[in-house]
Design a protein around this motif. Sequence first.
Motif: not given
Length: 181
Positions: A135-137, A150, A156, A170
């Motif tokens: 996951n990216s945020a 996110a 998303s 984050c």
Amino acid sequence: MTSSVKDAVGTAYAASSRIWFTCAYGVLNEVYHPTIDRAQVRDMEFLVTDGESFVHEEKRDLLSTFEYIHPEAMGVRYTSRDPEGRYTLTKEIICDPHHSVILNHVRIEGDADLVPRLKVYALLAPHLDGGGAGNSARAVDIAGRKVLLAWKNQYSLAMASSCGFSRVSCGFVGASDGWRD
């Protein structure tokens, strides 16, 4: 992964909202989207502290009661109390009827000397596209408000607050997560 013990499963009354949620232990558990078999969130809860003598994790430290908002509504209400009776955190959780959005109305009440000193932190654990790994945020400003975003692959999510967040961050569990902040 969350517990299989659940207080409720909720969704919107209109098919235009393709979001479902579960609740247990006083908190919002999994959030499913765009299908009922696709969990995108592990859980969302609050931490409450006076900044000096205590930190309460909602699902572990508060005494929660559960009820439905109305017998014909798919919304739930948790009333979570400090074990010493100093404050009460009340949450009403319901889906927007026409959009894939979960609304969480939160109110904190209690001792007139303590409540103004309380700091309340919202912790959201995205597990997009079937898990937390990858996951990216990031935190962004949108129309003068701090919003958390996110994403992973084609999925998303966004978390915002009508009263605004004074600070946002984050991070990754065990390295730079909300607990460490």
